[in-house]
Design a protein around this motif. Structure first.
Motif, PDB file in Angstrom:
ATOM      1  N   GLN A 104       0.647  -1.416   0.012  1.00  0.00           N
ATOM      2  CA  GLN A 104      -0.036   0.049   0.018  1.00  0.00           C
ATOM      3  C   GLN A 104       0.828   1.272  -0.067  1.00  0.00           C
ATOM      4  O   GLN A 104       0.710   2.130  -0.560  1.00  0.00           O
ATOM      5  CB  GLN A 104      -0.934  -0.019   1.165  1.00  0.00           C
ATOM      6  CG  GLN A 104      -1.897  -1.020   1.234  1.00  0.00           C
ATOM      7  CD  GLN A 104      -3.186  -0.359   0.365  1.00  0.00           C
ATOM      8  OE1 GLN A 104      -3.529   0.680   0.685  1.00  0.00           O
ATOM      9  NE2 GLN A 104      -3.532  -1.056  -0.576  1.00  0.00           N
ATOM     10  N   LEU A 105       1.803   1.172   0.829  1.00  0.00           N
ATOM     11  CA  LEU A 105       2.533   2.384   0.910  1.00  0.00           C
ATOM     12  C   LEU A 105       3.417   2.511  -0.307  1.00  0.00           C
ATOM     13  O   LEU A 105       3.270   3.965  -0.905  1.00  0.00           O
ATOM     14  CB  LEU A 105       3.764   2.188   2.068  1.00  0.00           C
ATOM     15  CG  LEU A 105       4.724   3.139   2.125  1.00  0.00           C
ATOM     16  CD1 LEU A 105       4.264   4.539   2.630  1.00  0.00           C
ATOM     17  CD2 LEU A 105       5.933   2.882   3.015  1.00  0.00           C
ATOM     18  N   TYR A 106       4.029   1.703  -0.896  1.00  0.00           N
ATOM     19  CA  TYR A 106       4.934   1.804  -2.073  1.00  0.00           C
ATOM     20  C   TYR A 106       3.953   2.269  -3.236  1.00  0.00           C
ATOM     21  O   TYR A 106       4.327   3.234  -4.169  1.00  0.00           O
ATOM     22  CB  TYR A 106       5.712   0.672  -2.658  1.00  0.00           C
ATOM     23  CG  TYR A 106       6.833   0.443  -1.573  1.00  0.00           C
ATOM     24  CD1 TYR A 106       7.563   1.507  -0.871  1.00  0.00           C
ATOM     25  CD2 TYR A 106       7.128  -0.867  -1.075  1.00  0.00           C
ATOM     26  CE1 TYR A 106       8.547   1.035  -0.090  1.00  0.00           C
ATOM     27  CE2 TYR A 106       8.113  -1.140  -0.250  1.00  0.00           C
ATOM     28  CZ  TYR A 106       8.811  -0.033   0.386  1.00  0.00           C
ATOM     29  OH  TYR A 106       9.858  -0.402   1.227  1.00  0.00           O
ATOM     30  N   GLN A 107       2.921   1.860  -3.288  1.00  0.00           N
ATOM     31  CA  GLN A 107       1.936   2.118  -4.587  1.00  0.00           C
ATOM     32  C   GLN A 107       1.519   3.412  -4.208  1.00  0.00           C
ATOM     33  O   GLN A 107       1.223   4.192  -5.196  1.00  0.00           O
ATOM     34  CB  GLN A 107       0.739   0.886  -4.688  1.00  0.00           C
ATOM     35  CG  GLN A 107       1.211  -0.232  -5.279  1.00  0.00           C
ATOM     36  CD  GLN A 107      -0.143  -1.051  -5.178  1.00  0.00           C
ATOM     37  OE1 GLN A 107      -0.806  -0.791  -4.687  1.00  0.00           O
ATOM     38  NE2 GLN A 107       0.035  -2.261  -6.015  1.00  0.00           N
ATOM     39  N   ALA A 108       1.243   3.940  -3.222  1.00  0.00           N
ATOM     40  CA  ALA A 108       0.845   5.313  -2.831  1.00  0.00           C
ATOM     41  C   ALA A 108       1.870   6.144  -3.156  1.00  0.00           C
ATOM     42  O   ALA A 108       1.720   7.249  -3.901  1.00  0.00           O
ATOM     43  CB  ALA A 108       0.526   5.306  -1.169  1.00  0.00           C
ATOM     44  N   LEU A 155      -1.654  10.990   0.202  1.00  0.00           N
ATOM     45  CA  LEU A 155      -1.591   9.645   1.008  1.00  0.00           C
ATOM     46  C   LEU A 155      -3.042   9.258   1.302  1.00  0.00           C
ATOM     47  O   LEU A 155      -3.227   7.957   1.378  1.00  0.00           O
ATOM     48  CB  LEU A 155      -0.517   9.486   1.882  1.00  0.00           C
ATOM     49  CG  LEU A 155       1.096   9.844   1.274  1.00  0.00           C
ATOM     50  CD1 LEU A 155       1.970   9.633   2.442  1.00  0.00           C
ATOM     51  CD2 LEU A 155       1.364   8.573   0.361  1.00  0.00           C
ATOM     52  N   LYS A 156      -3.466  10.170   2.192  1.00  0.00           N
ATOM     53  CA  LYS A 156      -4.944   9.646   2.928  1.00  0.00           C
ATOM     54  C   LYS A 156      -5.821   9.277   1.945  1.00  0.00           C
ATOM     55  O   LYS A 156      -6.749   8.327   1.996  1.00  0.00           O
ATOM     56  CB  LYS A 156      -5.421  11.012   3.433  1.00  0.00           C
ATOM     57  CG  LYS A 156      -4.795  10.979   4.891  1.00  0.00           C
ATOM     58  CD  LYS A 156      -5.414  12.054   5.814  1.00  0.00           C
ATOM     59  CE  LYS A 156      -5.089  13.595   5.483  1.00  0.00           C
ATOM     60  NZ  LYS A 156      -5.568  14.480   6.001  1.00  0.00           N
TER      61      LYS A 156
ATOM     62  N   LEU B  10       2.593   5.685   8.564  1.00  0.00           N
ATOM     63  CA  LEU B  10       4.012   5.916   8.214  1.00  0.00           C
ATOM     64  C   LEU B  10       4.968   5.698   9.027  1.00  0.00           C
ATOM     65  O   LEU B  10       6.306   5.400   8.612  1.00  0.00           O
ATOM     66  CB  LEU B  10       3.946   7.321   7.691  1.00  0.00           C
ATOM     67  CG  LEU B  10       2.988   7.866   6.411  1.00  0.00           C
ATOM     68  CD1 LEU B  10       3.066   9.571   6.196  1.00  0.00           C
ATOM     69  CD2 LEU B  10       3.475   7.172   5.084  1.00  0.00           C
ATOM     70  N   ARG B  11       4.867   6.020  10.463  1.00  0.00           N
ATOM     71  CA  ARG B  11       5.811   5.822  11.252  1.00  0.00           C
ATOM     72  C   ARG B  11       6.322   4.497  11.506  1.00  0.00           C
ATOM     73  O   ARG B  11       7.101   3.862  11.831  1.00  0.00           O
ATOM     74  CB  ARG B  11       5.677   6.351  12.548  1.00  0.00           C
ATOM     75  CG  ARG B  11       5.342   7.893  12.724  1.00  0.00           C
ATOM     76  CD  ARG B  11       6.414   8.569  12.835  1.00  0.00           C
ATOM     77  NE  ARG B  11       6.103  10.210  12.815  1.00  0.00           N
ATOM     78  CZ  ARG B  11       7.076  11.051  12.417  1.00  0.00           C
ATOM     79  NH1 ARG B  11       8.023  10.848  11.825  1.00  0.00           N
ATOM     80  NH2 ARG B  11       6.734  12.454  12.415  1.00  0.00           N
TER      81      ARG B  11
END
Lengths: 161, 125
Positions: A104-108, A155-156, B10-11
């Protein structure tokens, strides 16, 4: 600066540098390490011009960010799509939940503009102050705050947990 | 997702770098290659500087010999032996323009000073 002195600095800075580039490369560890090596070579070549006025880490990160921007300009957009990548750098424990979160993080991050992505990575993953981020990205502090704010909103919207 | 949730996410999802013992080895290898290139470039700079100096010295010597010859030998001798107008004009040149003779020497001196004081070029990649 001799090569041994430089290697001494690199030993302490390699992990944050690689992590920063890993975030910028949206989990592509091979690309991130290649960029880190390129940044280190550039830094070594320019090390005579480093007078210690800025922190070594800030200076090194600025070079790394410029390397990343150069590589983005050179690469074709279709090669950069995160969907086409075989493996993302997910933690070794490989738990399903962790893998999902990192994906999720990397795609965002992949959908963010460069400056927003860099500001988010430096602020949240490297714990850098606004002033340091401004120095690394070579933009005013107010602009960093703007990129952080807009990046957070993006990101949200992109991250669905 | 609100601001707090995003901050926590994120953290807690900081990218993790895998331990790579070859990273420093690869860095060392690349720095050694850079050193090799720097040495080669330095050698080329030294060679080109020597060639420049040799050319300059040869030029100064040639001009000095010519000036000495023109100064020692009588102008009349040149004129009487000259078979055409160009040689005649050339032979009277130092007499007519002797006030300007220091100019090439000054130029040569300036060039020498420039070459000797020029900063070593930096290697750029």
């Amino acid at each position: 600066m001799t090569s041994e002195e430089f290697i001494g600095y690199v030993k302490t800075e390699q992990e944050p540098l690689r992590r920063f580039l890993l975030a910028l490369c949206c989990g592509n560890a091979a690309d991130a390490d290649d960029l880190a090596q390129e940044a280190l070579v550039r830094a070594y070549v320019a090390s005579d011009s480093f007078r210690g006025a800025a922190k070594f880490r800030t200076w090194l990160f600025r070079i790394a960010y410029n390397c990343y921007i150069d590589s983005r300009r050179k690469s074709r957009p279709e090669q950069d799509s995160i969907e086409g990548r075989e493996a993302l750098a997910v933690p070794s424990e490989d738990a399903t939940d962790a893998s999902f979160r990192y994906q999720q993080l990397y795609q965002a991050l992949d959908r963010l503009p460069e400056k927003e992505k860099a500001a988010i990575a430096l602020f949240y993953f490297e714990d850098r102050s606004i002033k340091e981020i401004a120095s690394i990205l070579q933009i005013p502090s107010g602009t960093v705050k703007y990129h952080l704010s807009v990046g957070r909103n993006h990101l949200k919207e992109y991250i669905r947990l | 997702m609100n601001d707090n949730e995003l901050d926590i996410f994120l953290r807690n999802t900081r990218p993790e770098v895998k331990e790579d013992p070859y990273f420093i080895l690869e860095t060392r290898r690349r720095l050694a290659a850079v050193e090799g290139i720097k040495r080669e470039v330095e050698l080329q700079h030294r060679r080109s500087r020597i060639a420049l100096l040799a050319t300059l010295v040869a030029g100064i010597a040639a001009v000095a010999i010519l000036v000495v010859l023109f100064t020692i030998l009588p102008v009349d001798a040149f004129i009487s032996n000259a078979s055409n107008r160009i040689a005649e004009a050339f032979s009277t040149l130092p007499v007519n323009w002797k006030l300007f003779l220091p100019v090439p020497f000054a130029a040569a001196t300036l060039a020498l000073v420039f070459i000797l004081t020029r900063r070593r070029s930096e290697v750029r990649f």
